[in-house]
Design an enzyme around this catalytic site. Structure first.
Site, PDB file in Angstrom:
ATOM      1  N   ARG A 115       0.830  -1.209   0.000  1.00 15.99           N
ATOM      2  CA  ARG A 115       0.000   0.000   0.000  1.00 15.99           C
ATOM      3  C   ARG A 115       0.858   1.250   0.000  1.00 15.99           C
ATOM      4  NH1 ARG A 115      -1.971   1.689   5.454  1.00 15.99           N
ATOM      5  NH2 ARG A 115      -0.300   1.172   6.876  1.00 15.99           N
ATOM      6  N   ASP A 140       7.683 -10.311   8.011  1.00 18.25           N
ATOM      7  CA  ASP A 140       7.698  -9.259   9.018  1.00 18.25           C
ATOM      8  C   ASP A 140       9.135  -8.781   9.148  1.00 18.25           C
ATOM      9  OD1 ASP A 140       7.720  -7.713  11.294  1.00 18.25           O
ATOM     10  OD2 ASP A 140       6.575  -9.120  12.523  1.00 18.25           O
ATOM     11  N   TYR A 191       9.263   8.176  15.667  1.00 22.10           N
ATOM     12  CA  TYR A 191       9.271   8.086  14.203  1.00 22.10           C
ATOM     13  C   TYR A 191      10.445   8.886  13.620  1.00 22.10           C
ATOM     14  CZ  TYR A 191       7.400   8.274   9.415  1.00 22.10           C
ATOM     15  OH  TYR A 191       7.221   8.170   8.056  1.00 22.10           O
TER      16      TYR A 191
END
Length: 236
Positions: free
Chosen positions: A14, A50, A142
């Site tokens: 995505r 993952d 982040y």
């Protein structure tokens, strides 16, 4: 037309990752994408993996190598956010973001480098963020993870350069994806006001920088941070 190359994109189901996978597919390259939840673009080899699990990444690379040949171009794109102010940020908020965005990129770069060293060529491209160098309130985890990618890429550029392997960073600004769709209209307007070009990026515009870094034209570019941010991060 050049020979199709073996490309692996993490988080290619995505947003930016998907646009990158589609851009390489459109060039006729052989593309494998890792995803935790499925939904790879048509024509890509879908690998359930993952990035926080080195064994899972090793298995994904083995499958990609068996189908498409040794990975020549790696795009480390998989990333998550867990935004909150510092004093509210839990250990889990911190470690999950660092584990996925930074340690996950280490896992895939290490595994890709193995094959690239044997080939004596390769391109490693990390997807960072304007926030990595500009900072952002509520995104200490982040921003730290995305800044870390710059140090990682520049160290790899020095370490692997003699084997004809480049390592670069693309630092997107605000892009129209699921990740930014959750912002309020007020937040979106505020962001647009800070961007000299006055708009969000289309994911394909990020993909354009990535395919260029993987092309022959960028063979002498390594250790670079390419901003694709509408001018938001200028001076950084």
């Amino acid at each position: 037309m050049n020979q199709p190359r073996s490309v692996l994109v993490t988080g290619g189901n995505r947003g930016i990752g998907r646009a990158i996978a589609e851009a390489f597919l459109a060039q006729g390259d052989k593309v494998a994408v890792t995803t935790r939840n499925g939904g790879a673009p048509e024509g890509a080899l879908e690998l359930k993996a993952d990035v926080t699990d080195a064994a899972s990444i090793d298995a994904a690379f083995k499958e990609a190598e068996a189908v498409n040949g040794p990975v020549e171009i790696l795009v480390a794109n998989a990333g998550i956010t867990a935004d909150t102010l510092l004093l509210r940020m839990s250990e889990e908020d911190w470690s999950s973001v660092i584990d996925t965005n930074l340690t996950g990129s280490f896992h895939v770069a290490k595994r890709a480098a193995k094959g690239m060293l044997r080939l004596k060529r390769g391109r490693i491209i990390f997807i960072s963020s304007v926030v990595g160098l500009l900072g952002s309130p509520g995104q200490v985890n982040y921003a730290a993870s995305k800044a870390g990618l710059v140090g990682m890429a520049r160290s790899l550029a020095r370490e692997l350069g003699s084997r004809n392997i480049t390592a670069n960073v693309v630092a997107p600004g605000f892009v129209n994806t699921d990740m930014t769709a959750v912002l309020t209209d007020e937040q979106k307007a505020e962001i647009k006001n800070q961007v000299p070009l006055g708009r969000y990026a289309d994911p394909a515009e990020i993909a354009g920088a990535v395919t260029w870094l993987a092309a022959d034209a960028a063979a002498y570019v390594t250790g670079a941070v390419i901003p694709v941010d509408g001018g938001l991060g200028m001076g950084h």
